[in-house]
Design a protein around this motif. Structure first.
Motif, PDB file in Angstrom:
ATOM      1  N   PRO A  60       0.795  -1.241   0.000  1.00  0.00           N
ATOM      2  CA  PRO A  60       0.000   0.000   0.000  1.00  0.00           C
ATOM      3  C   PRO A  60       0.825   1.287   0.000  1.00  0.00           C
ATOM      4  N   TYR A  61       2.142   1.185   0.240  1.00  0.00           N
ATOM      5  CA  TYR A  61       3.052   2.334   0.226  1.00  0.00           C
ATOM      6  C   TYR A  61       4.470   1.764   0.313  1.00  0.00           C
ATOM      7  N   PRO A  62       5.482   2.535  -0.035  1.00  0.00           N
ATOM      8  CA  PRO A  62       6.864   2.015   0.060  1.00  0.00           C
ATOM      9  C   PRO A  62       7.163   1.563   1.489  1.00  0.00           C
ATOM     10  N   HIS A  63       7.714   0.362   1.599  1.00  0.00           N
ATOM     11  CA  HIS A  63       7.898  -0.220   2.925  1.00  0.00           C
ATOM     12  C   HIS A  63       9.075  -1.180   2.926  1.00  0.00           C
ATOM     13  N   PHE A  64       9.452  -1.583   4.131  1.00  0.00           N
ATOM     14  CA  PHE A  64      10.520  -2.568   4.306  1.00  0.00           C
ATOM     15  C   PHE A  64       9.912  -3.964   4.433  1.00  0.00           C
ATOM     16  N   ASP A  65      10.552  -4.936   3.808  1.00  0.00           N
ATOM     17  CA  ASP A  65      10.075  -6.317   3.878  1.00  0.00           C
ATOM     18  C   ASP A  65      10.590  -6.934   5.177  1.00  0.00           C
ATOM     19  N   ALA A  66       9.814  -6.787   6.228  1.00  0.00           N
ATOM     20  CA  ALA A  66      10.252  -7.211   7.551  1.00  0.00           C
ATOM     21  C   ALA A  66      10.461  -8.717   7.636  1.00  0.00           C
ATOM     22  N   ASP A  67       9.624  -9.499   6.956  1.00  0.00           N
ATOM     23  CA  ASP A  67       9.766 -10.959   7.026  1.00  0.00           C
ATOM     24  C   ASP A  67      11.053 -11.416   6.351  1.00  0.00           C
ATOM     25  N   GLU A  68      11.373 -10.821   5.213  1.00  0.00           N
ATOM     26  CA  GLU A  68      12.623 -11.177   4.534  1.00  0.00           C
ATOM     27  C   GLU A  68      13.823 -10.820   5.409  1.00  0.00           C
ATOM     28  N   LEU A  69      13.775  -9.640   6.012  1.00  0.00           N
ATOM     29  CA  LEU A  69      14.878  -9.208   6.861  1.00  0.00           C
ATOM     30  C   LEU A  69      14.983 -10.082   8.110  1.00  0.00           C
ATOM     31  N   TYR A  70      13.850 -10.504   8.640  1.00  0.00           N
ATOM     32  CA  TYR A  70      13.867 -11.376   9.816  1.00  0.00           C
ATOM     33  C   TYR A  70      14.492 -12.734   9.474  1.00  0.00           C
ATOM     34  N   ALA A  71      14.157 -13.268   8.308  1.00  0.00           N
ATOM     35  CA  ALA A  71      14.758 -14.544   7.885  1.00  0.00           C
ATOM     36  C   ALA A  71      16.277 -14.397   7.733  1.00  0.00           C
ATOM     37  N   TRP A  72      16.708 -13.265   7.170  1.00  0.00           N
ATOM     38  CA  TRP A  72      18.151 -13.008   7.044  1.00  0.00           C
ATOM     39  C   TRP A  72      18.799 -12.904   8.420  1.00  0.00           C
ATOM     40  N   LEU A  73      18.117 -12.232   9.348  1.00  0.00           N
ATOM     41  CA  LEU A  73      18.639 -12.085  10.707  1.00  0.00           C
ATOM     42  C   LEU A  73      18.802 -13.439  11.382  1.00  0.00           C
ATOM     43  N   LEU A  74      17.792 -14.283  11.273  1.00  0.00           N
ATOM     44  CA  LEU A  74      17.891 -15.610  11.893  1.00  0.00           C
ATOM     45  C   LEU A  74      19.038 -16.413  11.297  1.00  0.00           C
ATOM     46  N   GLY A  75      19.218 -16.321   9.971  1.00  0.00           N
ATOM     47  CA  GLY A  75      20.326 -17.025   9.341  1.00  0.00           C
ATOM     48  C   GLY A  75      21.673 -16.517   9.827  1.00  0.00           C
ATOM     49  N   GLY A  76      21.786 -15.197   9.972  1.00  0.00           N
ATOM     50  CA  GLY A  76      23.039 -14.619  10.466  1.00  0.00           C
ATOM     51  C   GLY A  76      23.319 -15.012  11.899  1.00  0.00           C
ATOM     52  N   LEU A  77      22.298 -15.000  12.735  1.00  0.00           N
ATOM     53  CA  LEU A  77      22.493 -15.417  14.127  1.00  0.00           C
ATOM     54  C   LEU A  77      22.876 -16.893  14.220  1.00  0.00           C
ATOM     55  N   ALA A  78      22.339 -17.696  13.320  1.00  0.00           N
ATOM     56  CA  ALA A  78      22.716 -19.117  13.296  1.00  0.00           C
ATOM     57  C   ALA A  78      24.195 -19.272  12.948  1.00  0.00           C
ATOM     58  N   THR A  79      24.677 -18.446  12.008  1.00  0.00           N
ATOM     59  CA  THR A  79      26.101 -18.468  11.660  1.00  0.00           C
ATOM     60  C   THR A  79      26.958 -18.100  12.865  1.00  0.00           C
ATOM     61  N   PHE A  80      26.569 -17.045  13.577  1.00  0.00           N
ATOM     62  CA  PHE A  80      27.349 -16.609  14.735  1.00  0.00           C
ATOM     63  C   PHE A  80      27.265 -17.612  15.881  1.00  0.00           C
ATOM     64  N   ALA A  81      26.125 -18.300  15.996  1.00  0.00           N
ATOM     65  CA  ALA A  81      25.968 -19.287  17.077  1.00  0.00           C
ATOM     66  C   ALA A  81      26.995 -20.402  16.966  1.00  0.00           C
ATOM     67  N   ARG A  82      27.431 -20.695  15.736  1.00  0.00           N
ATOM     68  CA  ARG A  82      28.425 -21.755  15.538  1.00  0.00           C
ATOM     69  C   ARG A  82      29.842 -21.294  15.859  1.00  0.00           C
ATOM     70  N   GLU A  83      30.039 -19.977  15.952  1.00  0.00           N
ATOM     71  CA  GLU A  83      31.395 -19.442  16.117  1.00  0.00           C
ATOM     72  C   GLU A  83      31.630 -18.738  17.444  1.00  0.00           C
ATOM     73  N   PHE A  84      30.563 -18.221  18.072  1.00  0.00           N
ATOM     74  CA  PHE A  84      30.736 -17.389  19.258  1.00  0.00           C
ATOM     75  C   PHE A  84      29.734 -17.780  20.340  1.00  0.00           C
ATOM     76  N   ASP A  85      30.077 -17.391  21.572  1.00  0.00           N
ATOM     77  CA  ASP A  85      29.160 -17.548  22.696  1.00  0.00           C
ATOM     78  C   ASP A  85      28.346 -16.255  22.785  1.00  0.00           C
ATOM     79  N   VAL A  86      27.188 -16.240  22.160  1.00  0.00           N
ATOM     80  CA  VAL A  86      26.362 -15.037  22.075  1.00  0.00           C
ATOM     81  C   VAL A  86      25.451 -14.985  23.299  1.00  0.00           C
ATOM     82  N   HIS A  87      25.632 -13.947  24.141  1.00  0.00           N
ATOM     83  CA  HIS A  87      24.826 -13.864  25.366  1.00  0.00           C
ATOM     84  C   HIS A  87      23.705 -12.836  25.275  1.00  0.00           C
TER      85      HIS A  87
END
Length: 453
Positions: free
Chosen positions: A35-62
């Motif tokens: 309905p107006y220019p906007h950010f694709d929050a679901d796409e960004l959330y999926a990217w965020l989860l993937g990135g956090l999964a990458t960091f979870a394998r390498e670091f102790d994220v608290h």
């Protein structure tokens, strides 16, 4: 740290000293469909989860700390987003300008200047309520950093920095919602208040399963990006000082100034820091203007004081403004005086000179005192730092090694959440070069500035 800027998004694994141990980055794209220019929050959330999964394998994220640009909020209900998250550059908002400004404009109380399109968050909400009354009626209002905290934890809250950045919704004098926000009833739509360093809870079961992070990983409320840069020094440094946060916007925040000295027409405003204190601020869209002046080739160049000398010898002056989205001179079309420059490095030096001139102008209008600290993208730009140091002498201009200006702020929030005191940032002095030539150019530039009265 999740760092959502207007132009790009970064996910960084940050240590307690604010140093990025690993980083992932992507453009922050705008979906132009209705309905107006906007950010694709679901796409960004999926990217965020993937990135956090990458960091979870390498670091102790608290903990996860959301940091985002301002002029943005989500409307959420029990099912998720009630409406897409609006891009503040949506031109269609102009249709309600006269009606909105008649109700909301109260600079003396809110410190929010009248800004174009959706840069006053209240204008976005007003337009959405007028055009989507059913969706708006069932929605809670969640500032953008806290939206991402909610996506990860399921806990909804708000904190002051995102409401205190030119939204028309906050009164920094009383540390309370503005009369306009109360008249619209929006103050009841925001839920509970938290500090930026408050742990809202731990990762939801869904987020923990998708990332592989511990279910005890804390999700902090988060903060507005320029205020993250400010907090990194405010938490450890005595006043007075100023912070220049550089990215898509160049935001100049000065401690100790008087709010009644702010001038709305110069895009000056009252920010609110993480402690709830008002901070006199001036800004301009420096990152966009830098790119407009130097072009694509110039963006890849790293200008030095030697390149500045060539610019000064050519007598070339960039007269503002090269963006209509902010700054004291946004109503005027930018132009160049003097000989055009040929090489990418010289054009980059010209862009750096322009940003230094504009930053110095902002510091002067704020009556800024004490040291000046450079954060973000331009902090490592030698031409920018050298020129600004010449303009501000004998005051020191210091640069941070934090390439976004937000890393140490995020680390500071994480430390405060754990009851630990952050250490002062390591800063490096910028050497003032070509002082006489630069100040002569500054006088010539000031004489050509458009009239803002």
């Amino acid at each position: 740290m999740l760092d959502i800027g207007k132009s790009s998004v970064r996910l960084c694994a940050v240590d307690d000293h604010g140093v990025a141990m690993a980083s992932l980055e992507r453009p922050n794209t705008v979906d132009s469909r209705p309905p107006y220019p906007h950010f694709d929050a679901d796409e960004l959330y999926a990217w965020l989860l993937g990135g956090l999964a990458t960091f979870a394998r390498e670091f102790d994220v608290h903990s996860v700390v959301p940091v985002t640009h301002g002029a943005c909020a989500a409307l959420v209900d029990e099912r998720g987003l009630a409406l897409p998250i609006m891009d503040y550059e949506f031109d269609g908002l102009r249709s309600i300008d006269s009606e909105y400004d008649a109700l909301a404009r109260d600079f003396a109380r809110t410190g929010s200047p009248q800004l174009p399109v959706g840069l006053n968050l209240g204008r976005q909400l007003f337009w959405q309520q007028r055009n989507f009354p059913d969706e708006f009626a069932r929605a809670a209002i969640v500032p953008y950093p806290q939206y991402w905290a909610w996506r990860l934890s399921g806990v909804r809250a708000w904190e002051a920095t995102s409401l205190g950045c030119h939204t028309d919704l906050w009164d920094p004098h009383t540390n309370d919602f503005s009369p306009f926000a109360k008249t619209m009833g929006w103050n009841w739509r925001l839920g509970r208040r938290a500090n930026a360093w408050t742990s809202l809870g731990t990762l939801s079961a869904e987020a923990a399963a998708a990332t592989g992070l511990s279910s005890s990983c804390a999700v902090l409320a988060g903060i507005h990006d320029s205020n993250a840069s400010w907090l990194a020094h405010r938490a450890t440094r005595d006043e007075p000082f100023s912070v220049v946060s550089t990215g898509t916007w160049i935001v100049v925040m000065a401690s100790g100034g008087a709010l009644d000295a702010l001038r709305e027409g110069l895009d000056m405003l009252a920010n609110v820091d993480a402690y709830g204190s008002p901070v006199p601020t001036a800004r301009f869209m420096g990152g966009r203007e830098y790119a407009a002046i130097c072009g694509d080739d110039g963006l890849r160049a790293e200008p030095t004081a030697v390149d500045l000398q060539a610019v000064l010898a050519a007598g070339t002056l960039p007269i503002p403004s090269f963006s209509d989205q902010g700054g004291a001179f946004r109503a005027h079309r930018g132009r160049f005086e003097g000989r055009m420059l040929e090489t990418p490095r010289q054009r980059a030096a010209l862009a750096a000179l322009y940003c230094a001139l504009m930053t110095d102008f902002c510091l002067e209008t704020l009556d800024a005192r004490g040291d000046v600290i450079l954060e973000g993208r331009l902090a490592s730009n030698d031409a920018f730092g050298s020129a600004l140091a010449a303009f501000r002498a004998p005051r020191l201009v210091l640069r941070s090694a934090d390439e976004t200006g937000t890393l140490r702020g995020a680390a500071t929030l994480s430390l405060l959440a754990r009851g630990r005191r952050p250490e002062p940032a390591r800063l490096y002095p910028c050497r003032a070069g070509l002082v006489d030539q630069l100040n002569s150019g500054r006088l010539a530039w000031r004489a050509r500035l458009p009239n803002t009265h």
